[in-house]
Design an enzyme around this catalytic site. Structure first.
Site, PDB file in Angstrom:
ATOM      1  N   LEU A  11     -15.172  38.069   7.838  1.00 19.46           N
ATOM      2  CA  LEU A  11     -15.787  39.395   7.727  1.00 19.46           C
ATOM      3  C   LEU A  11     -16.987  39.554   8.648  1.00 19.46           C
ATOM      4  O   LEU A  11     -18.066  39.970   8.231  1.00 19.46           O
ATOM      5  CB  LEU A  11     -16.186  39.665   6.268  1.00 19.46           C
ATOM      6  N   VAL A  13     -18.334  41.624  12.162  1.00 13.82           N
ATOM      7  CA  VAL A  13     -18.249  43.060  12.456  1.00 13.82           C
ATOM      8  C   VAL A  13     -16.825  43.457  12.834  1.00 13.82           C
ATOM      9  O   VAL A  13     -16.292  44.465  12.338  1.00 13.82           O
ATOM     10  CB  VAL A  13     -19.234  43.440  13.585  1.00 13.82           C
ATOM     11  N   GLY A  15     -13.997  41.902  12.085  1.00 14.12           N
ATOM     12  CA  GLY A  15     -13.128  41.769  10.929  1.00 14.12           C
ATOM     13  C   GLY A  15     -13.290  42.922   9.961  1.00 14.12           C
ATOM     14  O   GLY A  15     -12.301  43.506   9.484  1.00 14.12           O
ATOM     15  N   ALA A  77     -12.966  30.925  17.872  1.00 16.28           N
ATOM     16  CA  ALA A  77     -11.865  30.206  18.516  1.00 16.28           C
ATOM     17  C   ALA A  77     -12.137  28.706  18.535  1.00 16.28           C
ATOM     18  O   ALA A  77     -13.272  28.248  18.404  1.00 16.28           O
ATOM     19  CB  ALA A  77     -11.666  30.727  19.942  1.00 16.28           C
ATOM     20  N   SER A 129      -8.924  44.158  21.972  1.00 15.18           N
ATOM     21  CA  SER A 129      -9.996  44.659  22.820  1.00 15.18           C
ATOM     22  C   SER A 129     -10.430  46.050  22.372  1.00 15.18           C
ATOM     23  O   SER A 129      -9.615  46.865  21.966  1.00 15.18           O
ATOM     24  CB  SER A 129      -9.552  44.727  24.286  1.00 15.18           C
ATOM     25  N   GLY A 130     -11.713  46.290  22.487  1.00  9.71           N
ATOM     26  CA  GLY A 130     -12.258  47.591  22.141  1.00  9.71           C
ATOM     27  C   GLY A 130     -13.624  47.498  21.501  1.00  9.71           C
ATOM     28  O   GLY A 130     -14.247  48.512  21.206  1.00  9.71           O
ATOM     29  N   GLY A 131     -14.098  46.257  21.288  1.00  8.99           N
ATOM     30  CA  GLY A 131     -15.392  46.093  20.649  1.00  8.99           C
ATOM     31  C   GLY A 131     -15.350  46.550  19.209  1.00  8.99           C
ATOM     32  O   GLY A 131     -14.293  46.847  18.642  1.00  8.99           O
ATOM     33  N   LYS A 183      -4.939  38.867  27.202  1.00 10.00           N
ATOM     34  CA  LYS A 183      -6.311  39.221  26.823  1.00 10.00           C
ATOM     35  C   LYS A 183      -7.331  38.490  27.696  1.00 10.00           C
ATOM     36  O   LYS A 183      -8.372  39.053  28.073  1.00 10.00           O
ATOM     37  CB  LYS A 183      -6.553  38.893  25.344  1.00 10.00           C
ATOM     38  N   HIS A 186      -7.399  40.334  30.923  1.00  5.55           N
ATOM     39  CA  HIS A 186      -8.108  41.590  30.644  1.00  5.55           C
ATOM     40  C   HIS A 186      -9.612  41.363  30.751  1.00  5.55           C
ATOM     41  O   HIS A 186     -10.337  42.138  31.390  1.00  5.55           O
ATOM     42  CB  HIS A 186      -7.733  42.079  29.242  1.00  5.55           C
ATOM     43  N   ASN A 187     -10.100  40.282  30.137  1.00  5.80           N
ATOM     44  CA  ASN A 187     -11.538  40.002  30.166  1.00  5.80           C
ATOM     45  C   ASN A 187     -12.017  39.629  31.564  1.00  5.80           C
ATOM     46  O   ASN A 187     -13.138  39.952  31.947  1.00  5.80           O
ATOM     47  CB  ASN A 187     -11.878  38.891  29.176  1.00  5.80           C
ATOM     48  N   GLU A 190     -12.469  42.779  33.326  1.00  4.24           N
ATOM     49  CA  GLU A 190     -13.686  43.382  32.768  1.00  4.24           C
ATOM     50  C   GLU A 190     -14.941  42.778  33.406  1.00  4.24           C
ATOM     51  O   GLU A 190     -15.867  43.508  33.781  1.00  4.24           O
ATOM     52  CB  GLU A 190     -13.702  43.151  31.260  1.00  4.24           C
ATOM     53  N   TYR A 191     -14.977  41.455  33.548  1.00  3.42           N
ATOM     54  CA  TYR A 191     -16.103  40.799  34.227  1.00  3.42           C
ATOM     55  C   TYR A 191     -16.318  41.422  35.600  1.00  3.42           C
ATOM     56  O   TYR A 191     -17.448  41.714  36.006  1.00  3.42           O
ATOM     57  CB  TYR A 191     -15.801  39.300  34.416  1.00  3.42           C
ATOM     58  N   HIS A 455      -1.596  14.659  57.217  1.00  2.00           N
ATOM     59  CA  HIS A 455      -0.958  15.475  56.189  1.00  2.00           C
ATOM     60  C   HIS A 455       0.223  16.281  56.719  1.00  2.00           C
ATOM     61  O   HIS A 455       0.934  16.905  55.933  1.00  2.00           O
ATOM     62  CB  HIS A 455      -1.989  16.423  55.567  1.00  2.00           C
TER      63      HIS A 455
END
Length: 472
Positions: A11, A13, A15, A77, A129-131, A183, A186-187, A190-191, A455
């Protein structure tokens, strides 16, 4: 007593908001938190009068749920997630489903899916995602695991998700850890966009001498264009307008210039390196955060290493929306998306995820942090050409590059001459210039590698490999 449709563990924010979201959409719920006092506080406060009950133990929690049980974990996590799985598993029965809604590393999710499916439990790794606001009003959700596990929660998450013109912002992503991988990327995107907007703020302030309100007005103009209408530009405007209640000055100027990270940016970059995908814009944003953490060293260095005087160069005016700077921001933002989508395609092939690029673009159009009008163009690009090699090759995006590249070059050049760091803008320029150059200087790198380490190398005019005795 009837049993609850949905269970939530954790629980915090996020959750709290997700369980309130589920309840608002008609799903009765039972909640569990490691400290029952937190559960009691929630039920007496935000959860009062709603179809939500609390449980003191995992047994009581599981017994309060209808079968098959659908349990969302919103916890830290890593080892904490494993610990909860170990504790609750003895109370689960065949067909019950655990959903990890945290930012787990995708390989951890792969392992958990395999372990739990072998015991006839379902397991979903779901990026959310969405805060906090998105969790309450409708987030973007990225569930991965077995298709049957997703089908067991589809009616729930489809109603909880943000809704856009072509449906809910949730879809079955693919098997294993694919949801958490999407996800993670996605982050990473976002960065990149956050750093790009921060660099544009720095240039407007240091080159044009603009204050918060003026810069916010520019962001407002940008947020009315097709190329930059987005949640991140919207909140950048909000941040720049905010005043310090103590003295009425711009609050953003009172904030310490040290940015944190939670690991997903690093995972994006490390995955890109492993898969051989170029993500310089995203990497530059991660490195910028690392550099920002060296605050004490930077303060000392500023007193020792001579500053370059800031020169006056054309960023545009407020009246024209700072057009040269806007062009630079548009292209860098496109690069962040392009690199992320390129990484998703590579991962899809490597890990057999069978990712749908149009579907991913669609579920990012609402609810999530990187939602923007560009995602409709991205969705359209991959619908038109499922085999698109890179977003920059789509006709609409290629036109953006062709029309705006000169301004990106001028902005990066002016920043360099003024000693102003613009890591994402400059990395994006290098990315575009490298990608549009048919012959790069790595032929010399190959010669050197063959010279010191035998090489070998390939030739343009004959099939190889070849080795030369360079030091004969």
């Amino acid at each position: 007593m009837s049993k609850a449709h949905f269970g939530l563990i954790g629980l915090g924010v996020m959750g709290e908001n997700l369980v309130l979201n589920a309840e608002r959409n008609g799903f009765s719920s039972v909640v569990y938190n490691r400290t029952f006092s937190k559960t009691e506080s929630f039920l007496k406060g935000r959860g009062a009068g709603k179809s939500i009950i609390g449980a003191r133990s995992f047994k009581e929690f599981v017994d309060s749920l209808e079968r098959p049980r659908r349990i969302l974990m919103m916890i830290k996590a890593g080892s904490a997630t494993d610990a909860v799985i170990d504790e609750i598993s003895p109370y689960l029965e065949e067909g019950d489903l655990l959903i990890d809604g945290g930012n787990s590393e995708f390989r951890d999710t792969e392992r958990r899916v395999s372990q739990l499916e072998s015991r006839n439990f379902g397991y979903i790794g779901m990026g959310v995602s969405g805060g906090s606001k998105g969790a309450l009003e409708g987030p973007s959700m990225m569930p991965g695991g077995t298709k049957s596990s997703y089908e067991a929660i589809e009616s729930l998450v489809s109603k909880m998700a943000a809704q856009v013109e072509d449906g809910p912002c949730v879809t079955y992503i693919g098997p294993g850890g694919s949801g958490h991988f999407v996800k993670t990327v996605h982050n990473g995107i976002e960065y990149g966009i956050e750093q790009i907007l921060s660099e544009s703020y720095d240039l407007m302030k240091r080159v044009s001498g603009m204050k918060g309100e003026q810069m916010a007005n520019v962001m407002a103009q940008w947020n009315r264009t097709e190329e930059l209408t987005s949640y991140l530009v919207e909140i950048t405007e909000v941040c720049l307008r905010e005043k310090d209640t103590n003295d009425g000055e711009d609050l953003v100027e009172k904030i310490m210039d040290k940015a944190g990270q939670k690991g997903t940016g690093l995972w994006t970059v490390s995955s890109a390196l492993e898969l051989g995908i170029s993500v310089p814009t995203i990497y530059a944003s991660l490195n910028a955060r690392v550099m920002s953490s060296l605050k004490d060293q930077r303060v000392k260095a500023e007193s020792i290493i001579k500053n370059i005087p800031v020169i006056s160069f054309n960023l545009g005016t407020v009246d024209n929306g700072m057009e040269p700077l806007m062009d630079a921001v548009v292209l860098a933002t496109i690069c962040s998306y392009a690199q992320g989508m390129d990484l998703l395609k590579a991962a899809s092939e490597e890990f057999k995820y069978n990712l749908s690029m149009p579907s991913i673009a669609k579920i990012w159009k609402g609810g999530c942090i990187i939602r923007s009008s560009l995602l409709s163009r991205i969705q359209e690009a991959y619908n038109n050409n499922p085999d698109l090699l890179n977003l920059l090759l789509d006709p609409w995006f290629a036109d953006q590059v062709n029309r705006k590249l000169t301004n990106l070059s001028k902005v990066v050049s002016g920043a360099a001459q003024s000693g102003i760091p613009v890591p994402c803008l400059s990395s994006s320029l290098d990315y575009i210039n490298s990608y549009r150059t048919s012959r790069l200087p790595q032929n010399l790198v190959q010669a050197m590698r063959d010279c010191f380490g035998s090489h070998t190398y390939e030739r343009l005019d004959m099939k190889g490999p070849y080795h030369t005795d360079w030091l004969k």
